[in-house]
Motif scaffolding. Structure first.
Motif, PDB file in Angstrom:
ATOM      1  N   ILE A  79      51.421  75.634  45.186  1.00 58.75           N
ATOM      2  CA  ILE A  79      52.545  76.431  44.161  1.00 58.75           C
ATOM      3  C   ILE A  79      52.244  77.979  44.376  1.00 58.75           C
ATOM      4  N   ASP A  80      53.086  78.913  44.872  1.00 60.73           N
ATOM      5  CA  ASP A  80      52.595  80.152  45.197  1.00 60.73           C
ATOM      6  C   ASP A  80      54.014  80.891  44.712  1.00 60.73           C
ATOM      7  N   GLU A  81      54.084  82.203  45.069  1.00 61.36           N
ATOM      8  CA  GLU A  81      54.953  83.212  44.656  1.00 61.36           C
ATOM      9  C   GLU A  81      56.580  82.544  45.042  1.00 61.36           C
ATOM     10  N   ASN A  82      56.594  81.943  46.029  1.00 62.75           N
ATOM     11  CA  ASN A  82      57.953  81.610  46.586  1.00 62.75           C
ATOM     12  C   ASN A  82      58.278  80.104  45.630  1.00 62.75           C
ATOM     13  N   THR A  83      57.661  79.479  44.717  1.00 62.88           N
ATOM     14  CA  THR A  83      57.939  78.318  44.129  1.00 62.88           C
ATOM     15  C   THR A  83      58.531  78.905  42.845  1.00 62.88           C
ATOM     16  N   ARG A  84      59.715  78.233  42.477  1.00 71.89           N
ATOM     17  CA  ARG A  84      60.515  78.562  41.510  1.00 71.89           C
ATOM     18  C   ARG A  84      59.690  77.989  40.145  1.00 71.89           C
ATOM     19  N   LYS A  85      59.358  78.966  39.395  1.00 72.21           N
ATOM     20  CA  LYS A  85      58.383  78.360  38.078  1.00 72.21           C
ATOM     21  C   LYS A  85      59.180  78.442  36.820  1.00 72.21           C
ATOM     22  N   PRO A  86      58.922  77.701  36.010  1.00 67.78           N
ATOM     23  CA  PRO A  86      59.873  77.687  34.675  1.00 67.78           C
ATOM     24  C   PRO A  86      59.372  78.779  33.831  1.00 67.78           C
ATOM     25  N   VAL A  87      60.189  79.243  33.015  1.00 64.57           N
ATOM     26  CA  VAL A  87      59.650  80.233  31.966  1.00 64.57           C
ATOM     27  C   VAL A  87      59.319  79.433  30.832  1.00 64.57           C
ATOM     28  N   VAL A  88      58.267  79.731  30.316  1.00 63.56           N
ATOM     29  CA  VAL A  88      57.645  78.624  29.240  1.00 63.56           C
ATOM     30  C   VAL A  88      57.314  79.381  28.010  1.00 63.56           C
ATOM     31  N   HIS A  89      57.940  79.235  26.904  1.00 63.60           N
ATOM     32  CA  HIS A  89      57.610  79.660  25.660  1.00 63.60           C
ATOM     33  C   HIS A  89      57.147  78.624  24.697  1.00 63.60           C
ATOM     34  N   TYR A  90      55.881  78.822  23.876  1.00 65.11           N
ATOM     35  CA  TYR A  90      55.525  77.959  23.068  1.00 65.11           C
ATOM     36  C   TYR A  90      55.075  78.506  21.677  1.00 65.11           C
ATOM     37  N   LYS A  91      54.859  77.500  20.557  1.00 64.51           N
ATOM     38  CA  LYS A  91      54.354  78.009  19.537  1.00 64.51           C
ATOM     39  C   LYS A  91      53.582  77.101  18.858  1.00 64.51           C
ATOM     40  N   LEU A  92      52.531  77.304  18.205  1.00 61.12           N
ATOM     41  CA  LEU A  92      51.552  76.385  17.408  1.00 61.12           C
ATOM     42  C   LEU A  92      52.438  75.740  16.063  1.00 61.12           C
ATOM     43  N   THR A  93      52.438  74.654  15.934  1.00 61.76           N
ATOM     44  CA  THR A  93      53.166  73.745  14.936  1.00 61.76           C
ATOM     45  C   THR A  93      52.185  73.076  13.819  1.00 61.76           C
ATOM     46  N   ALA A  94      51.269  72.850  14.703  1.00 60.33           N
ATOM     47  CA  ALA A  94      50.334  72.275  13.541  1.00 60.33           C
ATOM     48  C   ALA A  94      48.839  72.198  14.153  1.00 60.33           C
ATOM     49  N   GLU A  95      47.819  72.254  13.326  1.00 60.25           N
ATOM     50  CA  GLU A  95      46.566  72.301  13.551  1.00 60.25           C
ATOM     51  C   GLU A  95      45.603  71.439  12.714  1.00 60.25           C
ATOM     52  N   ARG A  96      44.794  70.758  13.120  1.00 60.21           N
ATOM     53  CA  ARG A  96      43.716  69.770  12.385  1.00 60.21           C
ATOM     54  C   ARG A  96      42.583  69.696  12.791  1.00 60.21           C
ATOM     55  N   ASP A  97      41.795  70.158  11.847  1.00 55.97           N
ATOM     56  CA  ASP A  97      40.176  70.336  12.013  1.00 55.97           C
ATOM     57  C   ASP A  97      39.639  68.715  11.955  1.00 55.97           C
ATOM     58  N   ALA A  98      38.542  68.394  12.559  1.00 50.04           N
ATOM     59  CA  ALA A  98      37.985  67.210  12.391  1.00 50.04           C
ATOM     60  C   ALA A  98      36.488  67.709  12.642  1.00 50.04           C
ATOM     61  N   THR A  99      35.581  66.736  12.158  1.00 50.00           N
ATOM     62  CA  THR A  99      34.125  67.012  12.380  1.00 50.00           C
ATOM     63  C   THR A  99      33.606  67.507  13.800  1.00 50.00           C
ATOM     64  N   ASP A 100      34.233  67.053  14.906  1.00 49.46           N
ATOM     65  CA  ASP A 100      33.755  67.448  16.165  1.00 49.46           C
ATOM     66  C   ASP A 100      34.472  67.706  17.031  1.00 49.46           C
ATOM     67  N   HIS A 101      35.915  67.992  16.629  1.00 49.68           N
ATOM     68  CA  HIS A 101      37.130  68.772  17.555  1.00 49.68           C
ATOM     69  C   HIS A 101      37.965  69.292  16.636  1.00 49.68           C
ATOM     70  N   ILE A 102      39.113  69.981  17.191  1.00 49.48           N
ATOM     71  CA  ILE A 102      40.127  70.597  16.489  1.00 49.48           C
ATOM     72  C   ILE A 102      41.580  70.016  17.425  1.00 49.48           C
ATOM     73  N   GLU A 103      42.463  69.586  16.624  1.00 45.00           N
ATOM     74  CA  GLU A 103      43.675  69.294  17.457  1.00 45.00           C
ATOM     75  C   GLU A 103      44.801  70.423  17.278  1.00 45.00           C
ATOM     76  N   PHE A 104      45.345  70.721  18.279  1.00 44.01           N
ATOM     77  CA  PHE A 104      46.480  71.828  18.276  1.00 44.01           C
ATOM     78  C   PHE A 104      47.817  70.839  18.752  1.00 44.01           C
ATOM     79  N   LEU A 105      49.058  71.309  17.929  1.00 49.32           N
ATOM     80  CA  LEU A 105      50.023  70.635  18.338  1.00 49.32           C
ATOM     81  C   LEU A 105      51.038  71.885  18.605  1.00 49.32           C
ATOM     82  N   PHE A 106      51.784  71.798  19.790  1.00 46.54           N
ATOM     83  CA  PHE A 106      52.514  73.049  20.194  1.00 46.54           C
ATOM     84  C   PHE A 106      53.956  72.469  20.449  1.00 46.54           C
ATOM     85  N   ARG A 107      55.055  73.283  20.107  1.00 44.24           N
ATOM     86  CA  ARG A 107      56.350  72.862  20.562  1.00 44.24           C
ATOM     87  C   ARG A 107      56.623  73.902  21.627  1.00 44.24           C
TER      88      ARG A 107
END
Length: 142
Positions: A79-107
């Motif tokens: 995948i180089d500069e000649n590849t048609r890359k998508p335009v990606v927009h994202y935002k965090l919709t939820a975050e959940r802390d656990a004892t040993d990790h953190i989960e992030f949900l993005f849209r």
């Protein structure tokens, strides 16, 4: 207008710019050594730049296994500069802390040139690996 008014207007414009810039920096940047900072850099490499090799240092465990499996499926396809890359927009919709990790949900909204637009959810888990945060798992779904 007098020269005083020009100076005053100029000064107001400068202050407004500084305030806007500070606001963007304060809300949009996450420390490099934070879970969210690592996840954002992973997203930038994996989903936005589509550079699996560059995403590798941010991964551990199952995430690293998934990345390596994907690399073998892709093989020598580049995948180089000649590849048609998508335009990606994202935002965090939820975050959940656990004892040993953190989960992030993005849209994400992904716009493929001449291919339409679609939405995906990304569930990305980060955990501390030694003294550094790493992406330990990731998945996407509709």
């Amino acid at each position: 207008m007098t020269s005083r008014m020009f100076i005053f207007r100029d000064r107001c414009a400068q202050l407004l710019f500084v305030a806007a810039f500070a606001s963007i920096v304060a809300t949009g940047c996450h420390p490099a050594n934070s879970a969210r900072g690592v996840v954002d850099r992973f997203i930038d490499q994996y989903y936005v730049a589509i550079d699996l090799k560059a995403a590798e240092p941010f991964c551990t465990g199952l995430a690293l296994d998934k990345l390596h499996h994907e690399m073998t499926l892709i093989g020598n396809q580049k995948i180089d500069e000649n590849t048609r890359k998508p335009v990606v927009h994202y935002k965090l919709t939820a975050e959940r802390d656990a004892t040993d990790h953190i989960e992030f949900l993005f849209r994400a909204t992904i716009d493929v040139p001449e291919g339409g637009t679609f939405n995906r959810n990304w569930l990305i888990t980060a955990r501390k690996d030694a003294d550094a945060w790493k992406v330990s798992n990731f998945d996407d779904y509709e």
